[in-house]
Design a protein around this motif. Structure first.
Motif, short mmCIF file in Angstrom:
data_model
loop_
_atom_site.label_atom_id
_atom_site.label_comp_id
_atom_site.label_asym_id
_atom_site.label_seq_id
_atom_site.Cartn_x
_atom_site.Cartn_y
_atom_site.Cartn_z
N VAL A 1 -7.19 -5.17 22.12
CA VAL A 1 -8.55 -4.72 21.80
C VAL A 1 -9.55 -5.65 22.49
CG1 VAL A 1 -10.24 -4.30 19.99
CG2 VAL A 1 -7.82 -3.80 19.57
N GLU A 2 -10.38 -5.07 23.32
CA GLU A 2 -11.39 -5.86 24.01
C GLU A 2 -12.72 -5.74 23.28
OE1 GLU A 2 -11.56 -4.51 28.03
OE2 GLU A 2 -9.99 -5.89 28.67
N ARG A 3 -13.37 -6.87 23.08
CA ARG A 3 -14.69 -6.88 22.45
C ARG A 3 -15.74 -6.98 23.54
NH1 ARG A 3 -18.05 -11.01 19.67
NH2 ARG A 3 -19.26 -9.94 18.06
N MET A 4 -16.75 -6.14 23.44
CA MET A 4 -17.80 -6.10 24.45
C MET A 4 -19.09 -6.68 23.87
SD MET A 4 -16.03 -4.62 26.82
CE MET A 4 -17.18 -4.08 28.08
N LEU A 5 -19.81 -7.41 24.70
CA LEU A 5 -21.10 -7.98 24.31
C LEU A 5 -22.21 -7.33 25.12
CD1 LEU A 5 -20.29 -11.81 24.07
CD2 LEU A 5 -20.40 -10.13 22.22
N PRO A 6 -23.39 -7.18 24.53
CA PRO A 6 -24.50 -6.56 25.27
C PRO A 6 -24.95 -7.44 26.42
CG PRO A 6 -25.28 -7.51 23.21
CD PRO A 6 -23.78 -7.58 23.17
N LEU A 7 -25.48 -6.82 27.46
CA LEU A 7 -26.07 -7.54 28.57
C LEU A 7 -27.59 -7.45 28.41
CD1 LEU A 7 -25.07 -7.75 32.23
CD2 LEU A 7 -27.45 -7.22 31.68
N TYR A 8 -28.19 -8.58 28.12
CA TYR A 8 -29.64 -8.62 27.94
C TYR A 8 -30.34 -8.63 29.30
CZ TYR A 8 -30.47 -9.19 22.94
OH TYR A 8 -30.61 -8.96 21.59
N GLU A 9 -31.37 -7.81 29.40
CA GLU A 9 -32.22 -7.79 30.58
C GLU A 9 -33.59 -8.34 30.21
OE1 GLU A 9 -32.13 -4.18 32.93
OE2 GLU A 9 -30.25 -3.58 31.96
N PRO B 1 -28.30 -2.19 24.83
CA PRO B 1 -28.42 -2.57 26.24
C PRO B 1 -28.09 -1.39 27.15
CG PRO B 1 -26.29 -3.21 25.44
CD PRO B 1 -26.99 -2.57 24.27
N ARG B 2 -28.32 -1.58 28.42
CA ARG B 2 -27.90 -0.59 29.40
C ARG B 2 -26.43 -0.81 29.76
NH1 ARG B 2 -31.60 0.52 34.51
NH2 ARG B 2 -32.01 -1.71 34.16
N TYR B 3 -26.00 -2.09 29.75
CA TYR B 3 -24.63 -2.43 30.14
C TYR B 3 -23.98 -3.30 29.07
CZ TYR B 3 -26.60 -1.14 34.69
OH TYR B 3 -27.23 -0.48 35.71
N TRP B 4 -22.64 -3.29 29.10
CA TRP B 4 -21.84 -4.14 28.21
C TRP B 4 -20.89 -4.96 29.08
CZ3 TRP B 4 -22.64 -3.95 22.90
CH2 TRP B 4 -23.44 -2.89 22.44
N VAL B 5 -20.56 -6.16 28.60
CA VAL B 5 -19.68 -7.06 29.34
C VAL B 5 -18.60 -7.57 28.40
CG1 VAL B 5 -19.56 -9.21 30.67
CG2 VAL B 5 -21.62 -7.78 30.81
N ARG B 6 -17.38 -7.69 28.91
CA ARG B 6 -16.29 -8.19 28.08
C ARG B 6 -16.60 -9.59 27.56
NH1 ARG B 6 -13.13 -6.87 32.42
NH2 ARG B 6 -12.33 -9.01 32.53
N THR C 1 -35.54 -1.48 23.90
CA THR C 1 -34.17 -1.00 23.76
C THR C 1 -33.94 0.15 24.73
OG1 THR C 1 -32.53 -0.14 22.18
CG2 THR C 1 -34.78 0.64 21.92
N PHE C 2 -32.70 0.30 25.14
CA PHE C 2 -32.36 1.40 26.04
C PHE C 2 -31.96 2.63 25.23
CE2 PHE C 2 -32.14 -2.04 29.05
CZ PHE C 2 -32.53 -1.46 30.24
#
Length: 261
Positions: free
Chosen positions: A4-12, A49-54, A25-26
Motif C-alpha cells: 500500500v503506497e501512501r500519497m502526500l499532496p504537492l503544495y503549489e 492539490p493538483r498532484y500527489w507524490v509518494r 484549492t484545486f
C-alpha cells in the motif's frame, strides 16, 4: 502481500498566503479556486492539490526535516498588493514555485518576520520581474535568530521576541482563527512589533505604510479609512510608550492566545 503506497499532496505557491496554508484549492485536478470563509472555519477541511507524490519520495527529499514546513512563494511582483508571501503548511511535497526554508531554528517566528510590512518594503526594490529568486531571498533583511531570542523591549522582563511572535503566528495559522478571532488586529500587532524590532521611527512607519496602495485602497473601500495603518500605528505608539516608561506593553490578545494553546 499487497503493498500500500501512501500519497502526500504537492503544495503549489498559489495554495498559500500570509498565515494561511489553505488559501486555494484545486477542483477536478485542474481548475483552482479560493477557499471560502466557510471552508476555512471548518477544521476538517483540507485543500486538494493538483498532484500527489509518494510519501517515500517526500521523506527521501526531506530527510531529517520535520513538520511543519515554511514555504515562500516564488511567483510575485513588486506591483502586487504584497511581494513576499510566506506561510507555514503541513508536511507535504512542494513544487519548484514554492521553495521551503530548511534548518530554521524557529519557523513560526521566522514566518512572522517574513510576513511583515517592513520586510516587504525592503524586498520590493529587489524584485525586478515576477520571481522572488534565491539570490533575492538571500538578501532579505531577516532578523537573525540571536536577535529574535532577545527580550522584546516593550514586553515583560524575559519575554522573548521569538516566543511572542510564534504564539501569534501559530494562532493565526489555526482554522479556529477564522471564527471569532481578531485576525486583522493580531496581524497589525505583529507588524507594529516588527517596526520596533527594525528600529523604524514613527514617521517612517507612516511613510512605509503609504507605499502599499492596494492595501490602502481595499481598506478604504471596506472600512472608510486606512485601517491597517491606523491599527499598526496605534499599537506602535503603545509599544513606544512601554519602551520609554519601562512599563510593559500589555497585549489585549494575551488571554485569547493563552486559551488557544
Amino acid at each position: 502481500m499487497t503493498r500500500v503506497e501512501r500519497m502526500l499532496p504537492l503544495y503549489e505557491a498559489k495554495m498559500i498566503h500570509h498565515f494561511d496554508p489553505r488559501w486555494a484549492t484545486f477542483v477536478d485536478g485542474s481548475a483552482v479556486r479560493d477557499v471560502t470563509l466557510r471552508e476555512k472555519r471548518d477544521a476538517d477541511f483540507e485543500p486538494l492539490p493538483r498532484y500527489w507524490v509518494r510519501e517515500e519520495v517526500v521523506n527521501e527529499a526531506l530527510v531529517d526535516h520535520g513538520t511543519p514546513l515554511l514555504g515562500v512563494r516564488d511567483i510575485t511582483n513588486s506591483t502586487n498588493e504584497r511581494t513576499v508571501l510566506a506561510s507555514i503548511f503541513p508536511y507535504a511535497a512542494v513544487g519548484n514555485n514554492l521553495p521551503i526554508v530548511l534548518g530554521a531554528e524557529d519557523p513560526w517566528s521566522l514566518t512572522g518576520v517574513l510576513s511583515s510590512f517592513v520586510l516587504d518594503f525592503v524586498a520590493r526594490p529587489k524584485v525586478g520581474g515576477v520571481h522572488l529568486n534565491f539570490f533575492i531571498a538571500h538578501q532579505l533583511a531577516v532578523l537573525p535568530p540571536e536577535e529574535l531570542a532577545k527580550t522584546a523591549p516593550w514586553g515583560q522582563p524575559g519575554s522573548r521576541l521569538d516566543h511572542w511572535l510564534g504564539d501569534r503566528v501559530k494562532a493565526l495559522s489555526l482554522p479556529s482563527s477564522w471564527k471569532d478571532f481578531p485576525r486583522h488586529e493580531v496581524r497589525s500587532e505583529i507588524d507594529a512589533a516588527m517596526f520596533h524590532s527594525y528600529v523604524i521611527a514613527r514617521e517612517d512607519v507612516d511613510y512605509v505604510m503609504e507605499t502599499f496602495p492596494i492595501v490602502k485602497r481595499k481598506d478604504i473601500a471596506a472600512h472608510g479609512e486606512y485601517r491597517t495603518k491606523s491599527l499598526i500605528l496605534e499599537t506602535y505608539d503603545a509599544m513606544a510608550q512601554a519602551i520609554e516608561t519601562g512599563v510593559p506593553y500589555e497585549s489585549p490578545f494575551d488571554d485569547l492566545l493563552a486559551e488557544g494553546k
